[in-house]
Design a protein around this motif. Sequence first.
Motif, PDB file in Angstrom:
ATOM      1  N   LEU A 224       0.846  -1.180   0.000  1.00  0.00           N
ATOM      2  CA  LEU A 224       0.000   0.000   0.000  1.00  0.00           C
ATOM      3  C   LEU A 224       0.886   1.235   0.000  1.00  0.00           C
ATOM      4  CD1 LEU A 224      -2.733  -0.905   2.655  1.00  0.00           C
ATOM      5  CD2 LEU A 224      -3.019  -0.820   0.180  1.00  0.00           C
ATOM      6  N   VAL A 225       0.431   2.286  -0.654  1.00  0.00           N
ATOM      7  CA  VAL A 225       1.134   3.572  -0.642  1.00  0.00           C
ATOM      8  C   VAL A 225       0.178   4.598  -0.054  1.00  0.00           C
ATOM      9  CG1 VAL A 225       2.303   5.329  -2.011  1.00  0.00           C
ATOM     10  CG2 VAL A 225       2.480   2.926  -2.661  1.00  0.00           C
ATOM     11  N   ARG A 226       0.568   5.195   1.056  1.00  0.00           N
ATOM     12  CA  ARG A 226      -0.312   6.125   1.754  1.00  0.00           C
ATOM     13  C   ARG A 226       0.400   7.426   2.081  1.00  0.00           C
ATOM     14  NH1 ARG A 226      -3.682   2.363   6.117  1.00  0.00           N
ATOM     15  NH2 ARG A 226      -4.999   1.295   4.580  1.00  0.00           N
ATOM     16  N   GLN A 227      -0.402   8.418   2.398  1.00  0.00           N
ATOM     17  CA  GLN A 227       0.077   9.728   2.841  1.00  0.00           C
ATOM     18  C   GLN A 227      -0.665  10.025   4.146  1.00  0.00           C
ATOM     19  OE1 GLN A 227      -0.890  13.118   0.362  1.00  0.00           O
ATOM     20  NE2 GLN A 227       1.132  14.007   0.658  1.00  0.00           N
ATOM     21  N   PRO A 228      -0.047   9.678   5.276  1.00  0.00           N
ATOM     22  CA  PRO A 228      -0.753   9.781   6.570  1.00  0.00           C
ATOM     23  C   PRO A 228      -1.288  11.166   6.866  1.00  0.00           C
ATOM     24  CG  PRO A 228       1.299   8.557   6.814  1.00  0.00           C
ATOM     25  CD  PRO A 228       1.310   9.164   5.441  1.00  0.00           C
ATOM     26  N   HIS A 229      -0.569  12.194   6.437  1.00  0.00           N
ATOM     27  CA  HIS A 229      -0.988  13.563   6.722  1.00  0.00           C
ATOM     28  C   HIS A 229      -1.036  14.354   5.423  1.00  0.00           C
ATOM     29  CE1 HIS A 229      -0.406  12.688  10.967  1.00  0.00           C
ATOM     30  NE2 HIS A 229       0.817  12.244  10.682  1.00  0.00           N
ATOM     31  N   LEU A 230      -1.940  15.310   5.355  1.00  0.00           N
ATOM     32  CA  LEU A 230      -2.083  16.137   4.172  1.00  0.00           C
ATOM     33  C   LEU A 230      -0.774  16.875   3.892  1.00  0.00           C
ATOM     34  CD1 LEU A 230      -4.240  16.942   2.112  1.00  0.00           C
ATOM     35  CD2 LEU A 230      -4.726  18.948   3.514  1.00  0.00           C
ATOM     36  N   PHE A 231      -0.283  16.760   2.652  1.00  0.00           N
ATOM     37  CA  PHE A 231       0.982  17.337   2.216  1.00  0.00           C
ATOM     38  C   PHE A 231       2.182  16.728   2.951  1.00  0.00           C
ATOM     39  CE2 PHE A 231      -1.442  20.105  -0.196  1.00  0.00           C
ATOM     40  CZ  PHE A 231      -2.327  20.826   0.586  1.00  0.00           C
ATOM     41  N   GLY A 232       1.963  15.580   3.631  1.00  0.00           N
ATOM     42  CA  GLY A 232       3.051  14.922   4.345  1.00  0.00           C
ATOM     43  C   GLY A 232       3.824  13.984   3.441  1.00  0.00           C
ATOM     44  N   SER A 233       4.784  13.267   4.028  1.00  0.00           N
ATOM     45  CA  SER A 233       5.610  12.332   3.267  1.00  0.00           C
ATOM     46  C   SER A 233       4.799  11.098   2.890  1.00  0.00           C
ATOM     47  CB  SER A 233       6.835  11.922   4.088  1.00  0.00           C
ATOM     48  OG  SER A 233       7.619  13.057   4.424  1.00  0.00           O
ATOM     49  N   ILE A 234       5.115  10.521   1.741  1.00  0.00           N
ATOM     50  CA  ILE A 234       4.448   9.307   1.268  1.00  0.00           C
ATOM     51  C   ILE A 234       5.150   8.095   1.868  1.00  0.00           C
ATOM     52  CG2 ILE A 234       3.882   7.955  -0.785  1.00  0.00           C
ATOM     53  CD1 ILE A 234       3.742  10.539  -2.340  1.00  0.00           C
ATOM     54  N   VAL A 235       4.364   7.106   2.313  1.00  0.00           N
ATOM     55  CA  VAL A 235       4.894   5.915   2.981  1.00  0.00           C
ATOM     56  C   VAL A 235       4.447   4.672   2.202  1.00  0.00           C
ATOM     57  CG1 VAL A 235       4.895   4.557   5.108  1.00  0.00           C
ATOM     58  CG2 VAL A 235       4.847   7.055   5.217  1.00  0.00           C
ATOM     59  N   ILE A 236       5.387   3.722   2.047  1.00  0.00           N
ATOM     60  CA  ILE A 236       5.092   2.430   1.429  1.00  0.00           C
ATOM     61  C   ILE A 236       5.047   1.383   2.525  1.00  0.00           C
ATOM     62  CG2 ILE A 236       5.866   0.750  -0.280  1.00  0.00           C
ATOM     63  CD1 ILE A 236       7.474   3.006  -1.599  1.00  0.00           C
ATOM     64  N   MET A 237       4.046   0.510   2.546  1.00  0.00           N
ATOM     65  CA  MET A 237       3.922  -0.495   3.600  1.00  0.00           C
ATOM     66  C   MET A 237       3.352  -1.787   3.030  1.00  0.00           C
ATOM     67  SD  MET A 237       0.643   1.031   5.696  1.00  0.00           S
ATOM     68  CE  MET A 237       1.547   2.541   6.044  1.00  0.00           C
ATOM     69  N   LEU A 238       3.695  -2.878   3.708  1.00  0.00           N
ATOM     70  CA  LEU A 238       3.114  -4.164   3.351  1.00  0.00           C
ATOM     71  C   LEU A 238       1.621  -4.163   3.636  1.00  0.00           C
ATOM     72  CD1 LEU A 238       5.878  -6.501   4.808  1.00  0.00           C
ATOM     73  CD2 LEU A 238       5.388  -6.144   2.382  1.00  0.00           C
ATOM     74  N   ARG A 239       0.848  -4.826   2.804  1.00  0.00           N
ATOM     75  CA  ARG A 239      -0.609  -4.795   2.982  1.00  0.00           C
ATOM     76  C   ARG A 239      -1.014  -5.460   4.296  1.00  0.00           C
ATOM     77  NH1 ARG A 239      -5.323  -3.907   0.359  1.00  0.00           N
ATOM     78  NH2 ARG A 239      -4.209  -3.013  -1.398  1.00  0.00           N
ATOM     79  N   ASN A 240      -0.349  -6.523   4.715  1.00  0.00           N
ATOM     80  CA  ASN A 240      -0.729  -7.181   5.959  1.00  0.00           C
ATOM     81  C   ASN A 240      -0.292  -6.434   7.217  1.00  0.00           C
ATOM     82  OD1 ASN A 240       2.010  -7.598   5.795  1.00  0.00           O
ATOM     83  ND2 ASN A 240       1.910  -9.830   5.706  1.00  0.00           N
ATOM     84  N   LYS A 241       0.501  -5.329   6.992  1.00  0.00           N
ATOM     85  CA  LYS A 241       0.938  -4.517   8.121  1.00  0.00           C
ATOM     86  C   LYS A 241       0.104  -3.255   8.225  1.00  0.00           C
ATOM     87  CE  LYS A 241       4.516  -6.963   9.494  1.00  0.00           C
ATOM     88  NZ  LYS A 241       4.653  -7.511  10.878  1.00  0.00           N
ATOM     89  N   ALA A 242      -0.783  -3.017   7.225  1.00  0.00           N
ATOM     90  CA  ALA A 242      -1.572  -1.772   7.214  1.00  0.00           C
ATOM     91  C   ALA A 242      -2.652  -1.811   8.282  1.00  0.00           C
ATOM     92  CB  ALA A 242      -2.200  -1.623   5.819  1.00  0.00           C
TER      93      ALA A 242
END
Length: 242
Positions: A224-242
């Motif tokens: 999964l590729v997410r952005q936890p905060h608006l205009f924040g850094s993009i994070v890549i994570m394993l799907r089973n860890k999301a």
Amino acid sequence: MSEKKDYTIHLKAFDGPMELLLHLIEKNKIDIYDIPMAELTHQYLDYLAAMREMDMDVTSSFLVMAATLLEIKSRMMLPKREKTEDGEEEDPRRELVERLLEYKRFKKISEVLGSMADLQEHFVGRAPLDLPVRHLPPGNIDLKLLVDAFREVMRSKEETASVPSVIVKPEPYPIEDKMAEILQKLRAGTGSLPFAAVFTKGNRRELIITFLALLELMKKQEVLVRQPHLFGSIVIMLRNKA
């Protein structure tokens, strides 16, 4: 014998000689590709004379156009005309027609832009509003945002890149190997990594293959590729860890 009618002129303001010529052509329904130069020149000179009588400003551009019309008219009266490279007789009106068509196109565009500006006047802009914290980006962020982040990584890599002393054959970078490398990095840590951490090494070709590998992992729903905060850094994570 019929009584000769006087030529009547209804004057209005013209921005320049080209607008006056278009007015005469449209008013008399003249074919712009087959202009009767004698008639058009006569009417044009009548307009200039009337403008002087009414103390209207006759600029040098109007006089230059009058001279141009008289020159074209005189060339039309010559028994022999110059020929082009193709052997066809050169039409003295050709340059004038091209200028009129170009002016007509620009006039049409200006009218469209003017109508758009008039429409825009009915709208009033508003200052930007502060977005509430609860409005965070979705988990599956927009691909354009991801591509922009990758371009930023590429830009930083190009600034620090050095020219190799020798030219070597480019190494192959199978996309499957890059996919396994990304998964290995994620499993070796906490299951998540900053976006830029995936692109720590490699030349331009290798970085592009790495980015394609990341997109393939997203397509297979392994990461999964997410952005936890608006205009924040993009994070890549394993799907089973999301």
